[in-house]
Design a protein around this motif. Sequence first.
Motif, PDB file in Angstrom:
ATOM      1  N   ARG A 106      20.127   0.269  10.333  1.00 59.03           N
ATOM      2  CA  ARG A 106      20.766   0.728  11.573  1.00 59.03           C
ATOM      3  C   ARG A 106      19.906   1.777  12.277  1.00 59.03           C
ATOM      4  O   ARG A 106      19.832   1.801  13.506  1.00 59.03           O
ATOM      5  N   GLU A 107      19.233   2.599  11.510  1.00 60.18           N
ATOM      6  CA  GLU A 107      18.395   3.651  12.091  1.00 60.18           C
ATOM      7  C   GLU A 107      16.996   3.151  12.442  1.00 60.18           C
ATOM      8  O   GLU A 107      16.453   3.466  13.504  1.00 60.18           O
ATOM      9  N   LEU A 108      16.407   2.364  11.543  1.00 61.57           N
ATOM     10  CA  LEU A 108      15.000   1.980  11.709  1.00 61.57           C
ATOM     11  C   LEU A 108      14.771   0.763  12.600  1.00 61.57           C
ATOM     12  O   LEU A 108      13.777   0.709  13.345  1.00 61.57           O
ATOM     13  N   LEU A 109      15.651  -0.235  12.532  1.00 61.85           N
ATOM     14  CA  LEU A 109      15.416  -1.486  13.265  1.00 61.85           C
ATOM     15  C   LEU A 109      15.240  -1.298  14.772  1.00 61.85           C
ATOM     16  O   LEU A 109      14.283  -1.838  15.355  1.00 61.85           O
ATOM     17  N   PRO A 110      16.141  -0.575  15.466  1.00 66.44           N
ATOM     18  CA  PRO A 110      15.965  -0.426  16.917  1.00 66.44           C
ATOM     19  C   PRO A 110      14.630   0.219  17.290  1.00 66.44           C
ATOM     20  O   PRO A 110      13.990  -0.197  18.263  1.00 66.44           O
ATOM     21  N   LEU A 111      14.198   1.200  16.515  1.00 67.03           N
ATOM     22  CA  LEU A 111      12.929   1.864  16.803  1.00 67.03           C
ATOM     23  C   LEU A 111      11.742   0.951  16.518  1.00 67.03           C
ATOM     24  O   LEU A 111      10.795   0.874  17.308  1.00 67.03           O
ATOM     25  N   LEU A 112      11.789   0.237  15.396  1.00 66.37           N
ATOM     26  CA  LEU A 112      10.693  -0.668  15.058  1.00 66.37           C
ATOM     27  C   LEU A 112      10.545  -1.778  16.089  1.00 66.37           C
ATOM     28  O   LEU A 112       9.434  -2.111  16.511  1.00 66.37           O
ATOM     29  N   VAL A 113      11.676  -2.347  16.520  1.00 71.27           N
ATOM     30  CA  VAL A 113      11.640  -3.440  17.509  1.00 71.27           C
ATOM     31  C   VAL A 113      11.199  -2.922  18.879  1.00 71.27           C
ATOM     32  O   VAL A 113      10.320  -3.507  19.529  1.00 71.27           O
ATOM     33  N   GLY A 114      11.787  -1.826  19.322  1.00 76.42           N
ATOM     34  CA  GLY A 114      11.474  -1.302  20.653  1.00 76.42           C
ATOM     35  C   GLY A 114      10.040  -0.823  20.783  1.00 76.42           C
ATOM     36  O   GLY A 114       9.322  -1.195  21.719  1.00 76.42           O
ATOM     37  N   ILE A 115       9.619  -0.002  19.835  1.00 78.51           N
ATOM     38  CA  ILE A 115       8.242   0.513  19.883  1.00 78.51           C
ATOM     39  C   ILE A 115       7.244  -0.610  19.627  1.00 78.51           C
ATOM     40  O   ILE A 115       6.184  -0.670  20.259  1.00 78.51           O
ATOM     41  N   GLY A 116       7.575  -1.527  18.717  1.00 78.20           N
ATOM     42  CA  GLY A 116       6.685  -2.651  18.436  1.00 78.20           C
ATOM     43  C   GLY A 116       6.443  -3.512  19.663  1.00 78.20           C
ATOM     44  O   GLY A 116       5.312  -3.896  19.958  1.00 78.20           O
ATOM     45  N   PHE A 117       7.527  -3.809  20.406  1.00 78.91           N
ATOM     46  CA  PHE A 117       7.376  -4.619  21.616  1.00 78.91           C
ATOM     47  C   PHE A 117       6.507  -3.908  22.653  1.00 78.91           C
ATOM     48  O   PHE A 117       5.614  -4.517  23.253  1.00 78.91           O
ATOM     49  N   GLY A 118       6.749  -2.613  22.838  1.00 78.58           N
ATOM     50  CA  GLY A 118       5.985  -1.864  23.834  1.00 78.58           C
ATOM     51  C   GLY A 118       4.507  -1.799  23.510  1.00 78.58           C
ATOM     52  O   GLY A 118       3.653  -2.012  24.382  1.00 78.58           O
ATOM     53  N   VAL A 119       4.185  -1.531  22.257  1.00 80.38           N
ATOM     54  CA  VAL A 119       2.781  -1.468  21.851  1.00 80.38           C
ATOM     55  C   VAL A 119       2.132  -2.849  21.935  1.00 80.38           C
ATOM     56  O   VAL A 119       0.980  -2.987  22.357  1.00 80.38           O
ATOM     57  N   GLY A 120       2.875  -3.893  21.545  1.00 80.63           N
ATOM     58  CA  GLY A 120       2.343  -5.253  21.647  1.00 80.63           C
ATOM     59  C   GLY A 120       2.052  -5.647  23.083  1.00 80.63           C
ATOM     60  O   GLY A 120       1.047  -6.300  23.371  1.00 80.63           O
ATOM     61  N   LEU A 121       2.928  -5.258  23.999  1.00 78.94           N
ATOM     62  CA  LEU A 121       2.727  -5.534  25.421  1.00 78.94           C
ATOM     63  C   LEU A 121       1.416  -4.929  25.896  1.00 78.94           C
ATOM     64  O   LEU A 121       0.604  -5.575  26.574  1.00 78.94           O
ATOM     65  N   PHE A 122       1.197  -3.683  25.524  1.00 77.89           N
ATOM     66  CA  PHE A 122      -0.022  -2.967  25.885  1.00 77.89           C
ATOM     67  C   PHE A 122      -1.248  -3.628  25.262  1.00 77.89           C
ATOM     68  O   PHE A 122      -2.269  -3.840  25.919  1.00 77.89           O
ATOM     69  N   SER A 123      -1.140  -3.972  23.984  1.00 74.99           N
ATOM     70  CA  SER A 123      -2.251  -4.596  23.266  1.00 74.99           C
ATOM     71  C   SER A 123      -2.630  -5.937  23.874  1.00 74.99           C
ATOM     72  O   SER A 123      -3.810  -6.246  24.063  1.00 74.99           O
ATOM     73  N   GLY A 124      -1.627  -6.755  24.193  1.00 77.56           N
ATOM     74  CA  GLY A 124      -1.890  -8.056  24.788  1.00 77.56           C
ATOM     75  C   GLY A 124      -2.491  -7.959  26.173  1.00 77.56           C
ATOM     76  O   GLY A 124      -3.354  -8.750  26.556  1.00 77.56           O
ATOM     77  N   PHE A 125      -2.064  -6.960  26.935  1.00 84.32           N
ATOM     78  CA  PHE A 125      -2.560  -6.792  28.305  1.00 84.32           C
ATOM     79  C   PHE A 125      -4.047  -6.476  28.313  1.00 84.32           C
ATOM     80  O   PHE A 125      -4.810  -7.003  29.124  1.00 84.32           O
ATOM     81  N   PHE A 126      -4.477  -5.614  27.377  1.00 83.03           N
ATOM     82  CA  PHE A 126      -5.872  -5.186  27.372  1.00 83.03           C
ATOM     83  C   PHE A 126      -6.718  -5.856  26.290  1.00 83.03           C
ATOM     84  O   PHE A 126      -7.917  -5.597  26.194  1.00 83.03           O
ATOM     85  N   GLY A 127      -6.100  -6.716  25.475  1.00 82.93           N
ATOM     86  CA  GLY A 127      -6.869  -7.448  24.476  1.00 82.93           C
ATOM     87  C   GLY A 127      -7.470  -6.574  23.392  1.00 82.93           C
ATOM     88  O   GLY A 127      -8.559  -6.855  22.893  1.00 82.93           O
ATOM     89  N   ILE A 128      -6.766  -5.499  23.012  1.00 84.78           N
ATOM     90  CA  ILE A 128      -7.274  -4.598  21.987  1.00 84.78           C
ATOM     91  C   ILE A 128      -6.288  -4.572  20.818  1.00 84.78           C
ATOM     92  O   ILE A 128      -5.135  -4.947  20.955  1.00 84.78           O
ATOM     93  N   GLY A 129      -6.784  -4.105  19.680  1.00 89.03           N
ATOM     94  CA  GLY A 129      -5.914  -4.050  18.499  1.00 89.03           C
ATOM     95  C   GLY A 129      -4.739  -3.117  18.677  1.00 89.03           C
ATOM     96  O   GLY A 129      -3.646  -3.359  18.185  1.00 89.03           O
ATOM     97  N   GLY A 130      -4.978  -1.995  19.383  1.00 89.75           N
ATOM     98  CA  GLY A 130      -3.896  -1.053  19.632  1.00 89.75           C
ATOM     99  C   GLY A 130      -3.578  -0.146  18.466  1.00 89.75           C
ATOM    100  O   GLY A 130      -2.518   0.490  18.433  1.00 89.75           O
TER     101      GLY A 130
END
Length: 267
Positions: free
Chosen positions: A139-163
């Motif tokens: 309940r505590e960890l899942l929302p943060l892992l999903v939300g932050i993971g999506f945001g970082v992945g978006l950034f990584s995919g946009f610039f083609g870097i590992g992040g």
Amino acid sequence: MPDLAAGLLATGSGGLVGLVLGLVGGGGSILAVPLLVYVVGVASPYIAIGTSAAAVSASALGNLMTHWRLGNVKWRCAVVFATAGVVGAFAGAAVAKAIDGDKLLALFGVVMIVVGAIMLRRRGTGGNPDVRLTTETARELLPLLVGIGFGVGLFSGFFGIGGGFLIVPGLMLATGMPLSHAIGTSLVAVAAFGAATAVSYAISGLIDGWLAGLFILGGLVGGFLGTGLSKALATRKQILGTVFASLVIVVGIYIVTRGVLALTGTA
């Protein structure tokens, strides 16, 4: 297949990135795109980004094995973070391919400046090494892992870097795990994000397989040398990190300047 000069430059560039990664840790892969464009001579920013993503993903997988053996990978946290991030990476890559190449490179330069500034800040080493994703902590960890993971992945995919420079603090923020575990766990996401971005670009025919292979080969050799040097220069790790962060900022300023000149027609 690239000519001999381009092949040697690609291998050497990969070696430089691997050397930096071995010496100072995460963040070295951000040099891959500018090296492919300005040193190897890849004409298209899109091909440079796609090729870089493939190389970064492969390098992350290689380094992941070492951290796994050391017990530094929190697999449940990694899988949730990486799965959310892959969705973001596909979305980011799709958006990037619709943007003018010169504008994309200029934006990449801005990101390098910001990343360099972030890397100059000293990261703490505290945290809870026993953190786990369980039914009790979900309940505590899942929302943060999903939300932050999506945001970082978006950034990584946009610039083609590992992040990795964002994934590591993102995992620490989401879970409270210590730096050593965040670095090991981050490699799962780096490999996944890079693979997702590479697949997106490959579908569009925007990856040079030969260059990617040579870049990866150089990276493996450079990483091996960098790891050895890192042990020898352990007492100077902070100085090396500062020098590398400053280099990232300087390269970022150069890329932004080139991008602005290209966009204004004065290059």
